[in-house]
Design a protein around this motif. Structure first.
Motif, short mmCIF file in Angstrom:
data_model
loop_
_atom_site.label_atom_id
_atom_site.label_comp_id
_atom_site.label_asym_id
_atom_site.label_seq_id
_atom_site.Cartn_x
_atom_site.Cartn_y
_atom_site.Cartn_z
N ASP A 1 14.29 54.67 98.95
CA ASP A 1 14.73 53.32 99.34
C ASP A 1 15.92 53.44 100.29
N PRO A 2 15.77 53.03 101.56
CA PRO A 2 16.89 53.13 102.51
C PRO A 2 18.14 52.39 102.04
N GLY A 3 17.94 51.31 101.28
CA GLY A 3 19.08 50.54 100.79
C GLY A 3 19.89 51.26 99.74
N ALA A 4 19.36 52.36 99.22
CA ALA A 4 20.07 53.11 98.18
C ALA A 4 20.90 54.25 98.73
N ARG A 5 20.77 54.52 100.02
CA ARG A 5 21.32 55.78 100.55
C ARG A 5 22.84 55.80 100.61
N CYS A 6 23.46 54.68 100.95
CA CYS A 6 24.93 54.68 100.97
C CYS A 6 25.48 54.86 99.56
N ARG A 7 24.87 54.19 98.59
CA ARG A 7 25.30 54.38 97.21
C ARG A 7 25.13 55.84 96.81
N TYR A 8 24.03 56.43 97.21
CA TYR A 8 23.73 57.81 96.82
C TYR A 8 24.76 58.79 97.38
N ILE A 9 25.09 58.68 98.66
CA ILE A 9 26.04 59.65 99.21
C ILE A 9 27.45 59.40 98.66
N GLU A 10 27.75 58.14 98.34
CA GLU A 10 29.04 57.85 97.70
C GLU A 10 29.11 58.54 96.34
N GLU A 11 28.04 58.42 95.56
CA GLU A 11 28.04 59.01 94.23
C GLU A 11 28.02 60.54 94.31
N TRP A 12 27.29 61.07 95.28
CA TRP A 12 27.28 62.52 95.50
C TRP A 12 28.70 63.02 95.77
N THR A 13 29.40 62.31 96.64
CA THR A 13 30.76 62.70 97.00
C THR A 13 31.70 62.58 95.81
N VAL A 14 31.53 61.53 95.01
CA VAL A 14 32.36 61.36 93.82
C VAL A 14 32.17 62.52 92.85
N VAL A 15 30.92 62.90 92.58
CA VAL A 15 30.67 63.98 91.62
C VAL A 15 31.25 65.30 92.13
N LYS A 16 31.05 65.58 93.41
CA LYS A 16 31.62 66.82 93.96
C LYS A 16 33.14 66.80 93.88
N SER A 17 33.74 65.65 94.16
CA SER A 17 35.20 65.53 94.11
C SER A 17 35.70 65.64 92.67
N ARG A 18 35.03 64.97 91.77
CA ARG A 18 35.43 64.96 90.35
C ARG A 18 35.46 66.38 89.78
N TRP A 19 34.51 67.20 90.20
CA TRP A 19 34.39 68.55 89.62
C TRP A 19 34.93 69.64 90.54
N GLY A 20 35.56 69.26 91.64
CA GLY A 20 36.17 70.25 92.52
C GLY A 20 35.17 71.17 93.18
N LEU A 21 33.98 70.65 93.51
CA LEU A 21 32.93 71.45 94.12
C LEU A 21 33.03 71.40 95.64
N SER A 22 32.58 72.44 96.29
CA SER A 22 32.61 72.51 97.75
C SER A 22 31.32 71.96 98.35
N ALA A 23 31.32 71.83 99.66
CA ALA A 23 30.12 71.46 100.43
C ALA A 23 29.90 72.54 101.46
N ASP A 24 28.63 72.89 101.70
CA ASP A 24 28.38 73.86 102.77
C ASP A 24 28.48 73.14 104.12
N PRO A 25 28.63 73.85 105.23
CA PRO A 25 28.86 73.19 106.52
C PRO A 25 27.80 72.16 106.90
N GLY A 26 26.52 72.47 106.68
CA GLY A 26 25.47 71.52 107.02
C GLY A 26 25.52 70.27 106.16
N GLU A 27 25.80 70.45 104.90
CA GLU A 27 25.93 69.33 103.96
C GLU A 27 27.11 68.45 104.36
N ALA A 28 28.26 69.07 104.65
CA ALA A 28 29.45 68.30 105.04
C ALA A 28 29.20 67.49 106.30
N ALA A 29 28.51 68.09 107.28
CA ALA A 29 28.20 67.39 108.52
C ALA A 29 27.26 66.22 108.26
#
Length: 222
Positions: free
Chosen positions: A174-202
């Motif tokens: 669902d295209p309408g879910a994508r902003c929520r999804y990347i927000e939640e992805w970023t929150v989980v990575k931030s909450r747990w101190g996880l890194s992003a690979d260069p392609g993922e970060a871009a």
């Protein structure tokens, strides 16, 4: 004499208390909530190459009953996210109920049609830093009920199409879910101190440009 004995007892108690303070570890102070914006949180993610060496799903013990109430983590998420409450009987047996799978904007009327998705997959978390955690930390991550964005009930079809891919490789149907999804992805990575690979970060940066720069709040888990 009584005064002298009392003084001696108080001195001994003070000495023992001081010794205990040097031996017993101090209680960890509760982590303070962090408030930022989506784009700032993405920019703050550490960027590092991924490494899946040694990964096994069994390294993350999941669906435990941490509070010993008879319902394991999967069942706790189902109960929390039901849009029409199910019936619960026996050993947390769930029947009936309806759930909304936001990845594909679909209502699911049977819990058996749902997966509980680790929003940042276990394999991805391993690649991004969890390989260096203790077994207990990985169990905490795999059963994280401390933030509703960590685990989400979604249609089994959608979850299995995602597998262990990051947002550069997979986004909700669902295209309408994508902003929520990347927000939640970023929150989980931030909450747990996880890194992003260069392609993922871009990819996260590019995707966020098409979204409202939402304010987000999370509490670090480690």
């Amino acid at each position: 004499m009584r005064t002298r004995v009392r003084s001696t007892v108080l001195t001994l108690a003070a000495t023992l208390a001081g010794l205990a303070a040097t031996v017993a570890p101090a209680s960890a102070a509760p982590a303070e909530a962090v408030t930022t914006t989506l784009r700032a949180a993405i920019q703050a993610l550490p960027v590092a190459a991924e490494d899946r060496t040694g990964y096994e799903r069994t390294a993350f013990r999941h669906w435990v009953d941490e509070d010993a109430d008879g319902c394991n983590t999967r069942q706790e998420v189902l109960l929390a996210e039901a849009v029409e409450p199910p019936t619960v009987s026996g050993r947390c047996t769930i029947t009936g109920g309806v759930w909304h799978s936001y990845y594909d904007d679909t209502d699911v009327p049977n819990a058996r049609g749902l997966d509980i998705d680790h929003l940042v997959p276990l394999a991805e978390s391993w690649d991004s830093g969890a390989s260096g955690w203790s077994a207990l930390e990985r169990q905490r991550y795999a059963n994280d009920l401390g933030d509703a964005r960590s685990l989400v009930a979604v249609s089994a079809r959608e979850n299995r199409s995602k597998a262990d891919q990051d947002p550069r490789e997979w986004l909700p149907t669902d295209p309408g879910a994508r902003c929520r999804y990347i927000e939640e992805w970023t929150v989980v990575k931030s909450r747990w101190g996880l890194s992003a690979d260069p392609g993922e970060a871009a990819a996260l940066t590019t995707l966020a440009d098409g979204c409202h720069d939402a304010r987000i709040t999370y509490t670090p888990a480690r």
